[in-house]
Scaffold this motif. Structure first.
Motif, PDB file in Angstrom:
ATOM      1  N   ASN A   6       0.730  -1.282  -0.006  1.00  0.00           N
ATOM      2  CA  ASN A   6      -0.113  -0.157  -0.082  1.00  0.00           C
ATOM      3  C   ASN A   6       0.782   1.218   0.152  1.00  0.00           C
ATOM      4  N   SER A   7       0.324   2.189  -0.532  1.00  0.00           N
ATOM      5  CA  SER A   7       0.970   3.701  -0.498  1.00  0.00           C
ATOM      6  C   SER A   7       0.140   4.671   0.371  1.00  0.00           C
ATOM      7  N   TYR A   8      -1.006   4.499   0.623  1.00  0.00           N
ATOM      8  CA  TYR A   8      -1.815   5.171   1.504  1.00  0.00           C
ATOM      9  C   TYR A   8      -2.234   4.343   2.663  1.00  0.00           C
ATOM     10  N   ARG A   9      -2.386   5.160   3.801  1.00  0.00           N
ATOM     11  CA  ARG A   9      -2.989   4.473   5.206  1.00  0.00           C
ATOM     12  C   ARG A   9      -3.675   5.527   6.031  1.00  0.00           C
ATOM     13  N   LEU A  10      -4.187   4.816   6.988  1.00  0.00           N
ATOM     14  CA  LEU A  10      -4.921   5.622   8.118  1.00  0.00           C
ATOM     15  C   LEU A  10      -3.845   5.837   9.047  1.00  0.00           C
ATOM     16  N   GLU A  11      -3.750   7.139   9.568  1.00  0.00           N
ATOM     17  CA  GLU A  11      -2.606   7.364  10.685  1.00  0.00           C
ATOM     18  C   GLU A  11      -2.929   6.902  11.780  1.00  0.00           C
TER      19      GLU A  11
END
Lengths: 212, 253
Positions: free
Chosen positions: A148-153
């Motif tokens: 993945n390149s995006y995520r929930l922080e």
């Protein structure tokens, strides 16, 4: 209800471009027979549902909206019906993503998915240590495979989350009752991932009232 | 922190593994599925399956091979060989690949990378980059294609950057000078490409022992690929991970 002796069934949302073979094979190894659907009524009522996802969030939402699946999906997650969201599936639960800024996601949980920052490789491809926080019933510590390149922080309120670190902590997975959302791929996470799939199937079966 | 991946590579022709393989306890050492599952059991982090079939019939085998491997495999699998259009990638993904690598066809038509990335996501799109030191002794490396039979003159570093810009999510970097020599990876090449792009880089070509894999990681590789050192049973995956760990590299155990 299925006849005694048949495999318990799982319905997988056909999210379009997602390569589903690994998910189907993973569920089969965990003891569940999977089939694909794009029928809103079935997405609403399936005792156990998997929301997979690879590719871009904008394209996935476009397809879910066009098929009329966004409402039933959001409703069943809010209602706590047994659901497993994988990879992009987790991000679809958020309000939106930097990946497709103009596109509203399902908005079941507050917050936006953001791109990994700092001196780390993007996409994150590989095995990272997952550490469950307080309240996790399904998630255990171990190595999981991410792509993945995006995520929930940060975990949304009301969910128990497991964190991992890639240039800073991020939500590796989160659970609320029989709803499990994994940023990693349990179906590609070896024996550890297989046992997580089995635990989710067991909890989902309980929540579904053993209606198989 | 994401761990360094150790990746065995299977070369498959017409549905059979073609490099010699001598595993104990496997009745049929040429069966890709049996080998793949054995590697997962040993602790491999991922698998690369390269289809080296020369004919369309052989390529038909590749899809069936991927499906057979996938049925029992619980780790990621990259499949490459003969992918010329996005639909080729789609067929492999549908059969159970998680990533698809492109090589010669992407050099001939770089838009292939964007097409795969847009349709299936960057995390599915792997650039297989075969590089050789320049024949004229000039600085840097040039891209070689058609299994090394053709030098393009293209700068390898520039090509890596362009491919990443077009959406390649990973680079499988093979040193054509070192492949099959057992003299270790081309560490300068690994360092140069790792610095040039932000996507992960898999080092390939030249390993004959765990020390070579550690050196590649120290040069900047995010993952290390090898074939013969594992196939001939000289080293188990655990031997490599022991060496990496002793060298201070984080691995999945």
């Amino acid at each position: 209800m299925s006849a005694p002796g048949t495999l318990p069934g799982v319905v997988i949302v056909r999210t379009g471009t997602a390569n589903l073979a690994s998910v189907v094979a993973g569920l089969a190894r965990a003891g569940a027979a999977a089939r694909l659907t794009e029928d809103p009524a079935e997405v609403a009522s399936a005792p156990r549902l998997v929301l997979p996802g690879v590719g871009a969030l904008g394209a996935a939402m476009e397809r879910l909206d066009a098929l009329g699946l966004s409402g039933p999906l959001a409703d069943r997650v809010r209602a706590g019906r047994p659901t497993l969201a994988v990879c992009l599936g987790l991000q679809l639960l958020a309000e939106r993503s930097d990946e497709s800024p103009g596109v509203p996601a399902l908005g079941v949980v507050p917050g936006n998915a953001t791109r990994f920052s700092g001196p780390v490789r993007v996409p994150q491809l590989g095995w990272n240590r997952v550490v469950p926080g307080p309240g996790c019933r399904l998630l255990e510590e171990g190595f999981a495979y991410f792509a993945n390149s995006y995520r929930l922080e940060a975990p949304p309120p009301g969910w128990s989350a497991a964190l991992a670190d890639h240039g800073g902590p991020f939500v590796a997975a989160m659970e609320r009752g029989p709803v499990l959302a994994c940023q990693f791929h349990p179906e590609l996470s070896g024996a550890w991932g297989l046992s997580l799939l089995r635990r989710w199937l067991a909890v989902a079966d309980e929540a579904a009232g053993g209606a198989w | 922190m994401v761990t360094v991946r150790v990746i065995p590579c299977l070369d498959v022709r017409d549905g059979r593994v073609v490099k010699g393989v001598k595993f104990q306890g496997l009745r049929d050492a040429g069966d890709p599925a049996g080998l793949a599952w054995n590697y997962e059991a040993q602790g491999a982090d991922e698998l690369v399956l390269l289809d080296v079939s020369a004919t369309p019939e052989g390529r038909g085998h590749a899809v069936r091979t991927v499906a057979a491997v996938r049925a029992g495999l619980g780790i990621p699998m990259t499949v490459g060989g003969g992918v010329r259009v996005a639909a080729d990638a789609g067929a492999l993904l549908e059969a159970g690949a998680d990533k698809v690598s492109v090589n010669t066809a992407a050099v001939e038509r770089p838009a292939l990378i964007s097409e795969i990335a847009e349709r299936f996501g960057s995390q599915c799109a792997v650039l297989a980059l075969d590089a050789a030191r320049r024949a004229d002794g000039g600085p840097g490396w040039e891209v070689v294609v058609l299994s090394g039979t053709s030098r393009t003159g293209m700068d390898a570093i520039g090509w890596a950057r362009e491919a990443a810009g077009r959406g390649a999510g990973e680079i499988l970097l093979t040193s054509w000078d070192r492949d099959g020599t057992g003299t270790g990876y081309d560490l300068d090449l690994v360092a140069a490409i790792s610095r040039a792009v932000r996507v992960p880089v898999i080092a390939s070509g030249g390993a004959s022992g765990p020390g070579h894999l550690l050196a590649a990681v120290r040069a900047g590789a995010d993952a290390v690929l090898a074939a013969s050192i594992f196939h001939y049973g000289r080293y188990a995956i655990a031997d490599v991970k022991d060496t990496l760990e002793a060298g201070g590299v984080r691995v999945r155990r």
